[in-house]
Design a protein around this motif. Structure first.
Motif, PDB file in Angstrom:
ATOM      1  N   VAL A 187       0.841  -1.195   0.000  1.00 48.60           N
ATOM      2  CA  VAL A 187       0.000   0.000   0.000  1.00 48.60           C
ATOM      3  C   VAL A 187       0.876   1.244   0.000  1.00 48.60           C
ATOM      4  N   VAL A 188       0.594   2.167  -0.895  1.00 53.28           N
ATOM      5  CA  VAL A 188       1.294   3.450  -0.908  1.00 53.28           C
ATOM      6  C   VAL A 188       0.926   4.236   0.343  1.00 53.28           C
ATOM      7  N   ILE A 248     -12.222   7.805  -0.240  1.00 57.35           N
ATOM      8  CA  ILE A 248     -11.340   6.680   0.093  1.00 57.35           C
ATOM      9  C   ILE A 248     -10.634   6.257  -1.179  1.00 57.35           C
ATOM     10  N   GLU A 249      -9.290   6.177  -1.151  1.00 54.12           N
ATOM     11  CA  GLU A 249      -8.573   5.949  -2.412  1.00 54.12           C
ATOM     12  C   GLU A 249      -7.280   5.149  -2.235  1.00 54.12           C
ATOM     13  N   PRO A 250      -7.393   3.833  -2.156  1.00 58.60           N
ATOM     14  CA  PRO A 250      -6.181   3.025  -2.091  1.00 58.60           C
ATOM     15  C   PRO A 250      -5.365   3.080  -3.376  1.00 58.60           C
ATOM     16  N   MET A 251      -4.049   3.188  -3.210  1.00 55.29           N
ATOM     17  CA  MET A 251      -3.076   3.075  -4.297  1.00 55.29           C
ATOM     18  C   MET A 251      -2.188   1.908  -3.949  1.00 55.29           C
ATOM     19  N   VAL A 252      -2.080   0.957  -4.865  1.00 51.88           N
ATOM     20  CA  VAL A 252      -1.468  -0.335  -4.563  1.00 51.88           C
ATOM     21  C   VAL A 252      -0.358  -0.628  -5.564  1.00 51.88           C
ATOM     22  N   PRO A 265       6.294  -0.072  -1.378  1.00 48.83           N
ATOM     23  CA  PRO A 265       5.361   1.045  -1.246  1.00 48.83           C
ATOM     24  C   PRO A 265       5.931   2.398  -1.622  1.00 48.83           C
ATOM     25  N   GLY A 266       7.247   2.493  -1.815  1.00 50.08           N
ATOM     26  CA  GLY A 266       7.894   3.781  -2.023  1.00 50.08           C
ATOM     27  C   GLY A 266       7.545   4.429  -3.346  1.00 50.08           C
ATOM     28  N   VAL A 267       7.422   5.766  -3.314  1.00 49.54           N
ATOM     29  CA  VAL A 267       7.152   6.550  -4.512  1.00 49.54           C
ATOM     30  C   VAL A 267       8.071   7.769  -4.528  1.00 49.54           C
ATOM     31  N   LYS A 268       8.197   8.370  -5.704  1.00 47.42           N
ATOM     32  CA  LYS A 268       8.909   9.637  -5.831  1.00 47.42           C
ATOM     33  C   LYS A 268       8.178  10.508  -6.838  1.00 47.42           C
ATOM     34  N   THR A 271       3.764  14.303 -11.117  1.00 49.19           N
ATOM     35  CA  THR A 271       3.637  12.869 -11.378  1.00 49.19           C
ATOM     36  C   THR A 271       4.422  12.056 -10.358  1.00 49.19           C
ATOM     37  N   ALA A 272       3.711  11.186  -9.630  1.00 46.78           N
ATOM     38  CA  ALA A 272       4.344  10.301  -8.659  1.00 46.78           C
ATOM     39  C   ALA A 272       4.477   8.913  -9.274  1.00 46.78           C
ATOM     40  N   VAL A 273       5.681   8.341  -9.182  1.00 47.19           N
ATOM     41  CA  VAL A 273       5.946   7.012  -9.738  1.00 47.19           C
ATOM     42  C   VAL A 273       6.482   6.097  -8.647  1.00 47.19           C
ATOM     43  N   THR A 274       6.373   4.796  -8.867  1.00 47.54           N
ATOM     44  CA  THR A 274       6.931   3.847  -7.917  1.00 47.54           C
ATOM     45  C   THR A 274       8.457   3.905  -7.953  1.00 47.54           C
ATOM     46  N   LEU A 275       9.082   3.816  -6.802  1.00 44.98           N
ATOM     47  CA  LEU A 275      10.539   3.876  -6.733  1.00 44.98           C
ATOM     48  C   LEU A 275      11.188   2.728  -7.498  1.00 44.98           C
TER      49      LEU A 275
END
Length: 252
Positions: A161-162, A205-209, A214-217, A224-228
Motif C-alpha cells: 500500500v502506498v 477513500i482511495e487506495p493506491m497499490v 510502497p515507495g514513490v517519488k 507525477t508520482a511514480v513507484t521507486l
C-alpha cells in the motif's frame, strides 16, 4: 471536520453522479492510440456540458482537468499529447468536479486493450481493497478501521500500500479533514487524528497499490508520482457518505 446536512448531501450526490457518468465515458474512450491529453479534453468538455467545473484544473497549479497516470505512475500524472496509450498499459483516471459549491472525486484503473493476468489481478485486488475500506465505514468505527481493512486485503495478495498519499474528507473543499491513510496507522509513531465515524461524514477513500514496494517519488514536473522500483501501480477511489441508513457510495 464537517458533518453534512441532508441538503448538502443532496448537492454532493449530484456532484458524485456527474463524476461517475463522466468516468464511464472516459473508460469507453481508453484504447490503444489515444493520448492522455485527448482523455483530458473529453473530461473537461463533459464537465461543462453537465453544468459543473473541473475540480483539479488550477488546484495548486495543476494544469488539467484529469489526472492521467500510466503503468508505474501512481497518481497525479499530467495529460500530454505525447503520452499515447498502447496495448497492455494500465491507465489510471483520477477525476473530480465541483457543482453548486460541492465536490465529487473518484478514480478507476482501466486496462488498455488486453493486459496480462498479473495486471488484471492487480486491478482486481485494488478495487476489492477499496470495497473492503468502504465496508468498514460504519457508525462508531474509527478512521483507522478503513485503512486497516484496505491494508489487510492488499498485503494478503502480496502487494504493498502506498503511504505517501491518503484519502480525505470532502465537501465544500476538495480536501477536508480527516486524512484517511490506507493502512493501520494506529500501530505507528506520530499518530494522526483518529475520530469515530458518524452520520454526516463524507469521505474520499482511495487506495493506491503497488506490485513492488510502497515507495514513490515525484518527477521533475512536480506532480507525477511514480513507484521507486518502477513496478506497476493501481488506484481506485470513491466518494462515500455515512448516513443514518449506512454507507452510501456517491460516485458509484
Amino acid at each position: 471536520m464537517e458533518l453534512k446536512s441532508a441538503a448538502e448531501l443532496g448537492y454532493m450526490r449530484d456532484a458524485g453522479r456527474i463524476v461517475r457518468d463522466i468516468l464511464v465515458e472516459l473508460r469507453k474512450a481508453v484504447r490503444p492510440g489515444v493520448s492522455t491529453l485527448e482523455l483530458d479534453q473529453l473530461a473537461e468538455d463533459l464537465t461543462y456540458k453537465n453544468g459543473a467545473k473541473p475540480a483539479f484544473k488550477g488546484y495548486r497549479g495543476f494544469p488539467c482537468a484529469l489526472c492521467a497516470s500510466v503503468n508505474d505512475e501512481v497518481v497525479h500524472g499530467i495529460p500530454s499529447k505525447k503520452r499515447v496509450l498502447k496495448e497492455g498499459d494500465l491507465m489510471k483516471l483520477d477525476f473530480g468536479v465541483v457543482c453548486r459549491g460541492y465536490y465529487g472525486d473518484s478514480a478507476v484503473t482501466v486496462p488498455v486493450g488486453k493486459v496480462s493476468a498479473a495486471s488484471a489481478r492487480l486491478i482486481d485486488t485494488t478495487r476489492e481493497s477499496l470495497e473492503a475500506g468502504i465496508a468498514a465505514v460504519k457508525d462508531g468505527n474509527r478512521i483507522s478501521d478503513i485503512g486497516a481493512a484496505v491494508q489487510k486485503h492488499v498485503e494478503a495478495a502480496g502487494y504493498s500500500v502506498v503511504r505517501d498519499f491518503v484519502g480525505h474528507g470532502i465537501g465544500r473543499a476538495l480536501h477536508e479533514e480527516p486524512k484517511i491513510p490506507n493502512y493501520d496507522f494506529t500501530r505507528g509513531v506520530g499518530q494522526l487524528q483518529n475520530p469515530r465515524l458518524r452520520p454526516g461524514m463524507v469521505l474520499a477513500i482511495e487506495p493506491m497499490v503497488n506490485v513492488g514496494g510502497p515507495g514513490v517519488k515525484t518527477l521533475s514536473d512536480d506532480w507525477t508520482a511514480v513507484t521507486l522500483d518502477h513496478s506497476l501501480s493501481a488506484h481506485f477511489e470513491h466518494t462515500v457518505a455515512l448516513t443514518e441508513q449506512g454507507v452510501e457510495v456517491l460516485t458509484g
